[in-house]
Design a protein around this motif. Sequence first.
Motif, PDB file in Angstrom:
ATOM      1  N   THR A  67       0.831  -1.216   0.000  1.00  0.00           N
ATOM      2  CA  THR A  67       0.000   0.000   0.000  1.00  0.00           C
ATOM      3  C   THR A  67       0.860   1.259   0.000  1.00  0.00           C
ATOM      4  O   THR A  67       0.529   2.243  -0.669  1.00  0.00           O
ATOM      5  CB  THR A  67      -0.952   0.028   1.208  1.00  0.00           C
ATOM      6  OG1 THR A  67      -0.193   0.029   2.432  1.00  0.00           O
ATOM      7  CG2 THR A  67      -1.894  -1.165   1.206  1.00  0.00           C
ATOM      8  N   LYS A  89      -5.109   2.984  -9.102  1.00  0.00           N
ATOM      9  CA  LYS A  89      -6.123   2.945  -8.045  1.00  0.00           C
ATOM     10  C   LYS A  89      -6.618   1.519  -7.809  1.00  0.00           C
ATOM     11  O   LYS A  89      -6.803   1.089  -6.667  1.00  0.00           O
ATOM     12  CB  LYS A  89      -7.306   3.849  -8.397  1.00  0.00           C
ATOM     13  CG  LYS A  89      -8.379   3.893  -7.305  1.00  0.00           C
ATOM     14  CD  LYS A  89      -9.521   4.806  -7.679  1.00  0.00           C
ATOM     15  CE  LYS A  89     -10.506   4.972  -6.518  1.00  0.00           C
ATOM     16  NZ  LYS A  89     -11.042   3.677  -6.047  1.00  0.00           N
ATOM     17  N   ASP A  93      -6.264  -0.307  -4.319  1.00  0.00           N
ATOM     18  CA  ASP A  93      -7.467  -0.735  -3.602  1.00  0.00           C
ATOM     19  C   ASP A  93      -7.400  -2.216  -3.230  1.00  0.00           C
ATOM     20  O   ASP A  93      -7.819  -2.609  -2.134  1.00  0.00           O
ATOM     21  CB  ASP A  93      -8.719  -0.467  -4.443  1.00  0.00           C
ATOM     22  CG  ASP A  93      -9.072   1.009  -4.517  1.00  0.00           C
ATOM     23  OD1 ASP A  93      -8.534   1.800  -3.719  1.00  0.00           O
ATOM     24  OD2 ASP A  93      -9.897   1.375  -5.401  1.00  0.00           O
TER      25      ASP A  93
END
Length: 232
Positions: A67, A89, A93
């Motif tokens: 992350t 993204k 995610d």
Amino acid sequence: MSTSRTLNNAKNNGVHNDPYPNSSHIPRSASEALSRPAPRSKPLTQAQRDFLASALRVNQAGELAATLIYTAQTPVVVASHPHLRPLMKHMYDQEAGHFSTFNSLIAKHRVRPTAMYPVWTIAASALGWGTAIMGREAAMACTEAVETEIGTHYNDQVKWLLGMAEQMEASGEQLGDDIKGLISTIRRIRDEELEHLDHAVENDAKKAVPHELLTSFIRAGCRGAIWVSERV
């Protein structure tokens, strides 16, 4: 009809003698239940508990690093290549979801997180930012290298867990929902990590300069971080 229902029906009908005077009258399902008792549930061995603890600890640390890498890379990469925003993204995610999953499992099983958290936080952020500054290809090469090691690592965990499950079932032990769920979860996460590897290659990871040196360095760092996180 189950054994318990047969006993209850006999009691309700005022029958207090042996409910099974003649085994031929026992329904097939009940007869099989009597001759084949349910598998017993046995606590995990110390070696098995140790493996699960180290696996959850390193998995949580790895997903934290992922992350942070994407968090550092995304602004730089997207600034030069806006079309990559949805992909960055999407990958972030999924990594955030993996991190949340292992956070929950760490808490559920009362596993101590790695003491290297602060070090990995700095290292992952620096790796993400540094490869992004080198360009889109280097950022994707970073993903390629990391996911190659992580995919292999998760695959090894799945093999170990399947071997453990096979041994337990062969000895007549019941495989608990926790182990079944962990195998399913790690398989799913492994497949998603390998999906990121494919995305990286599709977006010119192999064109990074110097590709072999960069990916070899990152992969060696990942292996070292895995080894340390499993133990510290």
